[in-house]
Design an enzyme around this catalytic site. Structure first.
Site, PDB file in Angstrom:
ATOM      1  CD  GLN A 139      -2.857  -0.482   2.289  1.00 19.56           C
ATOM      2  OE1 GLN A 139      -3.706   0.221   2.007  1.00 19.56           O
ATOM      3  NE2 GLN A 139      -3.242  -1.036   3.431  1.00 19.56           N
ATOM      4  CG  ASP A 140       3.378   3.918   2.450  1.00 17.91           C
ATOM      5  OD1 ASP A 140       2.806   5.044   1.921  1.00 17.91           O
ATOM      6  OD2 ASP A 140       4.026   4.201   3.464  1.00 17.91           O
ATOM      7  CG  LEU A 141       6.873  -0.073  -3.217  1.00 20.83           C
ATOM      8  CD1 LEU A 141       6.747  -1.531  -3.632  1.00 20.83           C
ATOM      9  CD2 LEU A 141       7.870   0.758  -3.966  1.00 20.83           C
ATOM     10  CG  HIS A 142       6.383   6.596  -0.786  1.00 26.16           C
ATOM     11  ND1 HIS A 142       7.534   7.100   0.008  1.00 26.16           N
ATOM     12  CD2 HIS A 142       5.655   6.320   0.641  1.00 26.16           C
ATOM     13  CE1 HIS A 142       7.782   6.886   1.282  1.00 26.16           C
ATOM     14  NE2 HIS A 142       6.333   6.406   1.561  1.00 26.16           N
TER      15      HIS A 142
END
Length: 292
Positions: free
Chosen positions: A194-197
């Site tokens: 969800q948070d692979l920035h």
């Protein structure tokens, strides 16, 4: 660590709730317990922390590591399991785990330069090579994307009302419609983050780039690029967002409209948190809905 524990500014938000204050008060004891259990030398926390306390650590043999003490939110509950599942393939290795204390000891990425230090297209080249290695088939205990999205759909209208209707009703209606269509039409379920920035991919030595801090789900591959599409780390403008959408969708063989829909749905769901509205998230939703 002999000096007083310094809490990074990014964790200041946890002081706003009794549970957060209780967690902060317990941190020094948990840190001491973990350092003793794993015979660690630890330094002061990394300044970038927002959802956990992360400290540089050194094992008895001199191996560099990171000790991470998680804030007990549901999004990160299976972080250690995801790192175990990847077993060091494209992601930092899990060295040890204490579930009771929500503590992880993980491989330290050296030099640790974030992906967004590269030019945008160079960073996207890295992402295109890295992401397929992470999209491994997976099931329990990871939360299905369908279940997570159902929670977004339930909370979105409530959060919108509670925050004083901070954005146009059309954004809410569009997001709810897109999510409803996407949930039941997914393809193969793989491990997605969800948070692979671009701040959660770091330069390393064992591999050129490694993912850290996963918030894992199982779901569509198209969902796996959402954080990179919306993230401001590689530029915050309509052209920048659409460029990332086009490149990642095209070069990874993804359905562009599904990527766009998932990005709109999750970004709007994450645009309000702990009573705060995040305007940058709303920008992305508006730009993507205007893109068609």
């Amino acid at each position: 660590m002999d000096s007083e524990l310094l809490i990074p500014d990014g964790l200041g938000w946890v002081r706003g709730t009794p549970a957060g204050r209780e967690w902060l008060a317990a941190l020094p004891g948990r840190l001491a317990d973990c350092a003793a259990r794993w015979s660690l030398r630890v330094g002061q926390p990394f300044a970038y922390a927002f959802a956990s306390l992360a400290l540089p650590a050194e094992l008895p043999d001199g191996t560099p590591a990171v000790l991470k003490l998680q804030y007990p939110d549901p999004d990160s509950i299976h972080e250690a399991t995801a790192l175990e599942h990847w077993a060091g393939v494209g992601a930092a290795r899990l060295l040890a785990h204490d579930p009771e204390r929500r503590a992880l000891l993980v491989e330290r990425c050296v030099p640790g330069t974030p992906l967004h230090a590269l030019r945008t297209d160079e960073a996207l080249d890295v992402a295109v090579g890295l992401l397929p290695r992470l999209w491994q088939p997976a099931g329990a205990p990871f939360t299905p994307l369908a279940e997570e999205a159902a929670g977004w759909m339930e909370r979105l209208p409530e959060d919108w009302e509670r925050a004083g209707r901070p954005y146009e009703r059309r954004l809410l209606d569009a997001a709810l419609g897109l999510l409803a269509d996407l949930v039941g039409s997914q393809g193969e379920q793989v491990l997605v983050n969800q948070d692979l920035h671009a701040g959660n991919v770091l330069r390393a030595t064992r591999e050129p780039w490694l993912v850290i801090d996963p918030k894992p789900l199982t779901g569509d591959r198209e969902f796996g690029v959402v954080a990179l599409v919306r993230g401001a780390e590689l530029g915050h403008s309509p052209d920048a967002v659409r460029h990332r959408l086009d490149r990642l969708s095209g070069e990874l063989g993804l359905d562009r409209e599904r990527v766009r829909g998932w990005t709109v749905g999750q970004t709007l769901a994450w645009s309000i948190g702990e009573g705060h509205v995040f305007p940058h998230q709303l920008d992305v939703v508006r730009w993507l809905l205007g893109a068609g």
